[in-house]
Design a protein around this motif. Structure first.
Motif, PDB file in Angstrom:
ATOM      1  N   UNK B 657       0.666  -0.970   0.274  1.00  0.00           N
ATOM      2  CA  UNK B 657       0.235  -0.121  -0.009  1.00  0.00           C
ATOM      3  C   UNK B 657       0.905   1.336   0.042  1.00  0.00           C
ATOM      4  N   UNK B 658       2.061   1.361   1.187  1.00  0.00           N
ATOM      5  CA  UNK B 658       2.735   2.342   1.068  1.00  0.00           C
ATOM      6  C   UNK B 658       3.440   2.799  -0.138  1.00  0.00           C
ATOM      7  N   UNK B 675      -6.879   2.355   2.407  1.00  0.00           N
ATOM      8  CA  UNK B 675      -6.729   1.068   1.294  1.00  0.00           C
ATOM      9  C   UNK B 675      -7.563   0.792   0.199  1.00  0.00           C
ATOM     10  N   UNK B 676      -8.636   1.487  -0.117  1.00  0.00           N
ATOM     11  CA  UNK B 676      -9.733   1.080  -0.403  1.00  0.00           C
ATOM     12  C   UNK B 676      -9.277   2.399  -1.884  1.00  0.00           C
ATOM     13  N   UNK B 681      -7.156   4.981  -6.990  1.00  0.00           N
ATOM     14  CA  UNK B 681      -6.435   5.039  -7.584  1.00  0.00           C
ATOM     15  C   UNK B 681      -5.441   4.599  -8.552  1.00  0.00           C
ATOM     16  N   UNK B 682      -4.749   4.144  -7.547  1.00  0.00           N
ATOM     17  CA  UNK B 682      -3.708   3.121  -8.103  1.00  0.00           C
ATOM     18  C   UNK B 682      -3.998   2.709  -9.115  1.00  0.00           C
ATOM     19  N   UNK B 683      -4.688   2.222  -9.252  1.00  0.00           N
ATOM     20  CA  UNK B 683      -5.593   1.311 -10.588  1.00  0.00           C
ATOM     21  C   UNK B 683      -5.634   1.987 -11.427  1.00  0.00           C
ATOM     22  N   UNK B 707      -4.754  -8.259  -5.656  1.00  0.00           N
ATOM     23  CA  UNK B 707      -5.433 -10.168  -4.547  1.00  0.00           C
ATOM     24  C   UNK B 707      -5.234  -9.777  -3.351  1.00  0.00           C
ATOM     25  N   UNK B 708      -4.229  -9.738  -2.325  1.00  0.00           N
ATOM     26  CA  UNK B 708      -3.721  -9.043  -0.926  1.00  0.00           C
ATOM     27  C   UNK B 708      -5.381  -8.019  -0.906  1.00  0.00           C
ATOM     28  N   UNK B 709      -5.689  -7.059  -1.444  1.00  0.00           N
ATOM     29  CA  UNK B 709      -6.586  -6.082  -1.051  1.00  0.00           C
ATOM     30  C   UNK B 709      -8.048  -6.864  -1.042  1.00  0.00           C
ATOM     31  N   UNK B 710      -8.055  -7.774  -2.134  1.00  0.00           N
ATOM     32  CA  UNK B 710      -9.381  -8.692  -1.876  1.00  0.00           C
ATOM     33  C   UNK B 710      -9.083  -9.075  -0.808  1.00  0.00           C
TER      34      UNK B 710
END
Lengths: 196, 766
Positions: B657-658, B675-676, B681-683, B707-710
């Motif tokens: 995330x960082x 995080x969301x 924004x990254x995506x 994947x990790x986020x989901x």
């Protein structure tokens, strides 16, 4: 050429003009990079291959599309090498002269590179080779077929000076002839004689 | 005009000759534009004909990116791969076995079509570089005439089948795995069941569990020779492993079966291939190796599917036909085995014997290792080595995964004379399998994926270490160094004492070559465990790192502790602290040497740099943020070391995330810590626009974050934890690369200023 059609078709021709001493190979690398930047020698110059870690190996190579240049250490003797990979125009005599001219232009430039410590061509020794075992196997027939071209080349380069020729007889090796002339000349003179 | 096709007619296996004719026809169809380039690329790769660096027609010559004006620049042999650009030809050498006739021809081919060098790879192959594609059919025919095929040397199929180079002569093996490796190669070559894989499949055979030479643990499928007493008879079989692999994220192979009988090894391999072809990932290359399938299914389910498939396989006589020939298998020594028996020892002979000679289990015979610097041997040397082989050992020659060549069945009495002959060729360097014998992939010399000069570094280390080899403590001499030019691990950096892989860092607007330092890898036990990166160091400081690490090891080791045991005991934090003095990059005006790579005087960066003050500040901010992300990755490593898997999951995720936030901040300063929002924004800004994409890997590293986020995965064991750490490390590296790419392009914001930054601050645009 005595009707030896296979050798007539030879394109993969190479020559090595021996140097009086081995230049510092790590200093050759930036020289070759600069040559790429300035298109200093003929051919579409691509990259440098550093084999200085290999004993008596290809040294440092300047890879080009048409043929490769090298400060070569094979056989334990330093030299400026050029060998052709792509087809050249003209008959065999013209192709051999073109290959030698490319090598001599590179040698003359190297002689002028201050960072190489005044490296000099021996001027009286060279090795010419056919890098094609199909069209020019290392045998007497190739030697006979190649002889007129070689004679013509050496007459020009050494201005008729006597010379000794020695073909490596090992059939495993590519066809190659070492030449030692009684009187040599510097790269620029050899080149001038060749292209006159 | 003569052709090799005519010349060799009747001397090639008929089916191989036909295949090469077809390939030549496909080349002609491609020239005529009648074959689509992606399809042709796979066709070409399955012949082992690779692309090479700069084959897209562009090269930075040190003053900027310049076009390489190939004569036929419009014709391609694959996407972004110009036909005329020289490439690399990989030549499969099954189990590394070579005979002198083959060596002679390989030497000729290197001389005529390449640059006079045969390069031995970390998988026992031979590679020729700078080969013109039009020469390929002749080259392949000349190989076919000596019993070598390059079929499936690359592409999504079964690659070279490797085996321990001591097989058959090893003192510790259960039995000789050579005929099994050979049978596997022959059975699988061109087999219909191995033509529809999503990715490559690598197989290795080892005669024992404890040594490294087979490297079973890092293979898609690995077999270790074992025997069992069954009904009073000794039965041969294999401890079979599946799903190992190095690559960006290394996986330990998982035990499939403790004992697969010898007559079942080929049908089980076939069944595994079918399951992999049917269920393996096809679209996402980054997750298409069998290791991902095994992990997703779990070994229990995977094995159930394989056995189900095995039960359905139609019988094939080839499964066991070769077993009938086993009793007659074996190399016949050329000379009578005899001891040295007080023979004169030439200068340097004892040192060479100590590291390069292995006493076979057969009395009076030895294996002599020929150490090849960086895996390279000249045509002349190879030809003369073939002659030596004919005189001393006949056909018993093999390549090794440590990029050397071994002569087997040397009569001990011949060793002094053999040594003298090798010395005359420049092939008598001692130090095989020691810290001097540095292994390296091609890296930026020729590989399209290379980030830093692995060979340049390897050459430098080798030369420095060789100079003081005799002074080195034996504990240090026994260490191994392996180097990769990027994270893809072709140099096998994960399984060495000190491993390095190439990365880059942005320093003051310049890209500076670095290497990640990898420690903790285990070479023994078939590559028994993998090391982890502990920090990036400027390329030019790596020799100092080697000195500091080995000095610290000697100072602090306890008893007979190996380097690997030492690193386990002192922990990664203490090791990382030792790197600290070497991580600083001096300003370019102070020392410009840091800004170019080993053996390459060109400025490492690409393109003109944005040196504006404001842009520099923004770059500094992103570098600072990414440095924090790196520290968080390292924290996750420490958590892994402590067995705290919950912390591993949390810290590695936070690190990603960082990293993502650091990039987002370049364009949107008001990004929050949510995080969301960071992921969204990254995506939107980097993934969907493909700015984050790696040229060859696409969006694979971005997918790690998504994947990790989901899924918020929680590892339950060390292997799973290590994967999360590796993925976080790679993601942060990709963030660095993305940041560097933007800097090189002179932009912090595509098409304009970053939001939240006044337009006068960000002055550079794409």
């Amino acid at each position: 050429m005595g009707g030896h059609t296979d050798v007539d078709g030879l394109q993969r021709i190479g020559v090595k003009f021996y140097l009086s001493e081995t230049p510092p190979l790590d200093a050759v690398i930036p020289v070759f990079h600069r040559w790429i930047q300035t298109a200093a020698v003929e051919g579409m110059l691509i990259d440098i291959a550093d084999y200085s870690h290999v004993p008596d190996g290809p040294g440092v190579m300047l890879i080009a599309h048409e043929g490769n240049y090298a400060v070569d250490l094979n056989g334990g003797r330093p030299g400026v090498l050029y060998y052709r990979k792509q087809a050249l125009a003209g008959d065999l005599d013209q192709r051999v002269r073109a290959v030698c001219a490319a090598a001599l232009r590179a040698a003359a430039l190297l002689e002028g590179e201050a960072s190489l410590g005044g490296v000099k061509l021996r001027g009286d020794e060279l090795q010419i080779f056919a890098n094609d075992r199909l069209l020019a196997p290392n045998d007497g027939a190739t030697e006979a077929a190649f002889a007129p071209v070689l004679t013509g080349l050496l007459d020009r380069l050494y201005a008729g000076a006597p010379r000794q020729l020695c073909r490596d007889q090992d059939p495993r090796r590519r066809f190659n002839v070492d030449v030692k002339a009684e009187r040599g000349a510097d790269a620029a003179t050899l080149l001038q004689r060749l292209t006159a | 005009m003569k052709t090799w096709k005519d010349e060799l007619e009747g001397r090639m296996p008929a089916d191989w000759a036909t295949e090469i004719d077809l390939f030549e026809n496909q080349m002609e169809l491609r020239r005529q534009g009648k074959v689509e380039e992606k399809l042709f690329a796979e066709t070409r790769l399955r012949r082992g004909a690779y692309g090479q660096r700069y084959d897209n027609g562009q090269r930075n010559d040190g003053t900027g990116t310049k076009a390489l004006a190939y004569p036929n620049g419009a014709l391609t042999k694959g996407p972004d791969t110009i036909w005329d650009a020289p490439g690399m030809q990989r030549i499969k050498i099954p189990f590394g076995g070579l005979n002198p006739d083959q060596m002679d021809v390989l030497a000729d081919l290197a001389e005529e079509y390449s640059d006079g060098i045969c390069h031995v790879t970390t998988r026992q192959d031979i590679q020729l570089h700078y080969v013109h594609f039009d020469d390929t059919p002749s080259l392949l025919r000349r190989l076919a005439a000596i019993g070598i095929t390059t079929r499936e040397a690359c592409g999504n199929s079964v690659r070279n089948v490797t085996a321990c180079p001591l097989a058959g002569v090893c003192r510790d093996e259960s039995f000789d795995v050579t005929p099994y490796a050979n049978a596997s190669m022959k059975f699988l070559l061109g087999h219909p069941d191995v033509q529809d894989f999503g990715r490559k499949f690598k197989i290795a055979f080892s005669g024992c569990r404890q040594h490294a030479c087979g490297l079973v643990n890092m293979h898609d499928m690995g077999a270790i020779a074992v025997t069992r007493e069954i009904d009073g008879e000794t039965v041969r079989g294999f401890e079979l492993y599946v799903g190992g692999g190095l690559g960006a994220v290394p996986y330990d192979a998982v035990l499939f079966d403790e004992f697969v009988r010898e007559d079942e090894i080929l049908p089980i391999t076939q069944a595994i291939s079918r399951v992999f072809a049917r269920l393996g990932e096809k679209r996402n290359r980054a997750r298409a190796r069998i290791k991902f399938l095994v992990k997703n299914l779990g070994m229990e389910e995977f094995k159930r599917l394989v056995l189900e498939e095995r039960a359905k396989l139609p019988h094939d006589d080839r499964w066991a036909a070769y077993l009938d020939e086993l009793p007659s298998h074996g190399e016949k020594p050329l000379k009578v085995g005899a001891s040295l028996n007080g023979a004169a020892r030439p200068e340097g002979f004892d040192a060479w014997c100590e590291t390069n000679v292995y006493r076979q289990r057969q009395p009076g015979y030895c294996v002599a290792a020929v150490t090849l610097p960086l895996g390279d041997i000249t045509s002349h040397q190879l030809r003369e080595l073939a002659a030596i082989a004919r005189r001393y050992v006949g056909e018993s020659v093999r390549t090794t995964v440590e990029q050397n060549i071994v002569l087997r069945w040397v009569s001990e009495a011949d060793l002094p004379q053999l040594y003298e002959e090798l010395r005359a060729l420049g092939l008598s360097a001692p130090g095989a399998g020691s810290i001097v014998d540095v292994v390296s992939c091609p890296g930026t010399d020729t590989c399209k994926l290379g980030i830093a000069s692995s060979r340049g570094l390897a050459g430098e280390l080798q030369s420095r270490l060789a100079a003081k080899a005799m002074e080195l403590d034996k504990a240090v001499r026994d260490m191994r160094i392996k180097i990769s030019g990027c994270f893809n691990s072709c140099g096998q950096h994960h399984i060495s004492d000190l491993g390095f892989y190439g990365v880059s860092r942005n320093v003051g607007g310049y890209t500076v070559p670095h290497f990640q330092v990898v420690v903790g890898g285990k070479w023994v036990d078939n590559g028994g465990s993998y090391g982890l990166p502990i920090g990036a160091v400027p390329s030019k400081r790596i020799p100092d790192v080697v000195t500091a690490m080995t000095d610290a090891y000697l100072r602090e080791r306890q008893g007979q502790e190996t380097f690997q045991e030492y690193t386990q005991r002192v922990g990664k934090k203490a090791l990382k602290d030792k790197l600290a003095p070497f991580t600083k990059v001096p300003a370019r005006e102070e020392d410009a040497s840091f800004y170019s790579d080993w053996g390459d005087p060109r400025e490492f960066t690409i393109g003109d740099m944005g040196t504006g003050e404001c842009a520099g500040e923004v770059v500094s901010l992103v570098d600072s943020d990414l440095s924090l992300a790196e520290a968080m990755v390292f924290d996750s490593q420490l958590a892994l070391e402590n067995g705290d898997f919950t912390a591993v999951a949390d810290k590695s995720y936070q690190a990603m995330l960082q990293g993502a936030k650091a990039l987002v901040k370049m364009r949107f300063l008001d990004i929050t810590d949510d995080p969301d929002q960071i992921v969204a924004e990254f995506k939107q800004r980097y993934y969907d626009t493909e700015i984050f994409f790696d040229r060859f890997g696409g969006g694979r590293f971005g997918q790690y974050l998504f994947r990790r986020h989901e899924q918020k995965e929680q590892p339950t064991d060390t292997a799973a934890g290590r994967q999360l750490v590796e993925e976080a490390s790679l993601f942060v590296e990709a963030c660095h690369a993305c940041s560097a790419k933007l800097a090189a392009q002179g932009s912090t914001a595509q098409g304009g200023a970053a939001e939240g930054v006044t337009s006068t601050v960000v002055t550079l645009e794409l």
